[in-house]
Design a protein around this motif. Structure first.
Motif, PDB file in Angstrom:
ATOM      1  N   GLY A  53       1.201  -1.360   0.125  1.00  0.00           N
ATOM      2  CA  GLY A  53      -0.242  -0.001   0.344  1.00  0.00           C
ATOM      3  C   GLY A  53       0.592   1.178   0.084  1.00  0.00           C
ATOM      4  N   ARG A  54       0.492   2.374  -1.023  1.00  0.00           N
ATOM      5  CA  ARG A  54       1.123   3.370  -0.911  1.00  0.00           C
ATOM      6  C   ARG A  54       0.800   4.198   0.453  1.00  0.00           C
ATOM      7  NH1 ARG A  54      -1.563   5.053  -6.570  1.00  0.00           N
ATOM      8  NH2 ARG A  54      -3.495   5.586  -5.690  1.00  0.00           N
ATOM      9  N   THR A  55       0.355   4.246   1.050  1.00  0.00           N
ATOM     10  CA  THR A  55      -0.219   5.069   2.045  1.00  0.00           C
ATOM     11  C   THR A  55      -0.052   4.443   3.559  1.00  0.00           C
ATOM     12  OG1 THR A  55      -2.643   4.017   2.598  1.00  0.00           O
ATOM     13  CG2 THR A  55      -2.750   5.305   0.983  1.00  0.00           C
ATOM     14  N   PHE A  56       0.926   3.437   3.318  1.00  0.00           N
ATOM     15  CA  PHE A  56       1.624   3.040   4.007  1.00  0.00           C
ATOM     16  C   PHE A  56       3.214   4.347   4.753  1.00  0.00           C
ATOM     17  CE2 PHE A  56       5.799   0.890   6.202  1.00  0.00           C
ATOM     18  CZ  PHE A  56       4.984   0.137   7.696  1.00  0.00           C
ATOM     19  N   SER A  57       3.344   5.342   3.935  1.00  0.00           N
ATOM     20  CA  SER A  57       4.451   5.731   4.483  1.00  0.00           C
ATOM     21  C   SER A  57       3.402   6.790   5.483  1.00  0.00           C
ATOM     22  CB  SER A  57       4.536   6.688   3.427  1.00  0.00           C
ATOM     23  OG  SER A  57       3.876   8.046   2.808  1.00  0.00           O
ATOM     24  N   THR A  58       1.931   6.914   5.432  1.00  0.00           N
ATOM     25  CA  THR A  58       1.076   7.551   5.979  1.00  0.00           C
ATOM     26  C   THR A  58       1.790   7.268   7.705  1.00  0.00           C
ATOM     27  OG1 THR A  58      -1.114   7.573   5.846  1.00  0.00           O
ATOM     28  CG2 THR A  58       0.494   9.347   4.613  1.00  0.00           C
ATOM     29  N   TYR A  59       1.621   6.167   8.082  1.00  0.00           N
ATOM     30  CA  TYR A  59       1.131   5.050   9.592  1.00  0.00           C
ATOM     31  C   TYR A  59       2.486   5.535  10.434  1.00  0.00           C
ATOM     32  CZ  TYR A  59      -2.633   2.966   6.707  1.00  0.00           C
ATOM     33  OH  TYR A  59      -4.004   3.131   5.810  1.00  0.00           O
ATOM     34  N   GLY A  60       1.373   5.745  11.239  1.00  0.00           N
ATOM     35  CA  GLY A  60       2.161   5.577  12.455  1.00  0.00           C
ATOM     36  C   GLY A  60       2.968   4.074  12.796  1.00  0.00           C
ATOM     37  N   VAL A  61       4.009   3.188  13.138  1.00  0.00           N
ATOM     38  CA  VAL A  61       4.687   1.894  13.179  1.00  0.00           C
ATOM     39  C   VAL A  61       5.095   1.438  14.882  1.00  0.00           C
ATOM     40  CG1 VAL A  61       6.115   0.575  12.311  1.00  0.00           C
ATOM     41  CG2 VAL A  61       4.182   1.826  10.099  1.00  0.00           C
ATOM     42  N   GLY A  62       4.697   0.424  15.262  1.00  0.00           N
ATOM     43  CA  GLY A  62       5.656   0.196  16.483  1.00  0.00           C
ATOM     44  C   GLY A  62       5.437  -1.101  15.916  1.00  0.00           C
ATOM     45  N   TRP A  63       6.689  -1.571  16.878  1.00  0.00           N
ATOM     46  CA  TRP A  63       7.451  -3.424  17.234  1.00  0.00           C
ATOM     47  C   TRP A  63       7.254  -3.420  18.721  1.00  0.00           C
ATOM     48  CZ3 TRP A  63       9.026  -6.594  13.890  1.00  0.00           C
ATOM     49  CH2 TRP A  63       9.561  -5.701  12.914  1.00  0.00           C
ATOM     50  N   PHE A  64       6.251  -4.764  18.830  1.00  0.00           N
ATOM     51  CA  PHE A  64       6.654  -5.526  19.957  1.00  0.00           C
ATOM     52  C   PHE A  64       6.773  -6.315  20.059  1.00  0.00           C
ATOM     53  CE2 PHE A  64       3.033  -2.564  19.210  1.00  0.00           C
ATOM     54  CZ  PHE A  64       2.420  -1.495  21.055  1.00  0.00           C
TER      55      PHE A  64
END
Length: 124
Positions: free
Chosen positions: A26-37
């Motif tokens: 998805g090209r909107t991924f760049s606008t998403y916050g991301v976390g590692w758990f």
């Protein structure tokens, strides 16, 4: 919609390094916050690190601060977790998660999408 795939896990000796990758569709991924758990056997899933959509804001759990670095390359739709000075207690399945808000969260409920996880094992 976003699909997340983690990679880069494996077996490493204590003191070694691994770089985990979270690749997204998805090209909107760049606008998403991301976390590692991460989740170790018999333990609750716990927060590791998070990064905002721009990469300008990062947060780390106390137990990894100074050892791990979260970063992202939006051109590649990928978020990384560089893990240095690994300890046996870092052994766990590591998951990445994405939030449509663009913010990162230290709790699981803040995220909309999750990957399947990648195993990290650190030997002593």
């Amino acid at each position: 919609q976003v699909q997340l795939v983690e990679s880069g896990g494996g077996l490493v000796q204590a003191g070694g390094s691994l770089r985990l990758s979270c690749a997204a569709s998805g090209r909107t991924f760049s606008t998403y916050g991301v976390g590692w758990f991460r989740q170790a056997p018999g333990k609750e899933r716990e927060f590791v690190a998070t990064i905002s959509w721009s990469g300008g804001s990062t947060t780390y759990a106390d137990f990894v601060k100074g050892r791990h670095t979260i970063s992202r390359d939006n051109a590649k739709n990928t978020v990384y977790l560089q893990m240095n000075s690994l300890k046996p207690e870092d052994t766990a399945v590591y998951y990445c998660a994405a939030a449509r808000t663009g913010s990162g969260y230290t709790y699981s409920g803040g995220y909309d999408y999750w990957g399947q996880g990648t195993q990290v094992t650190v030997s002593s």
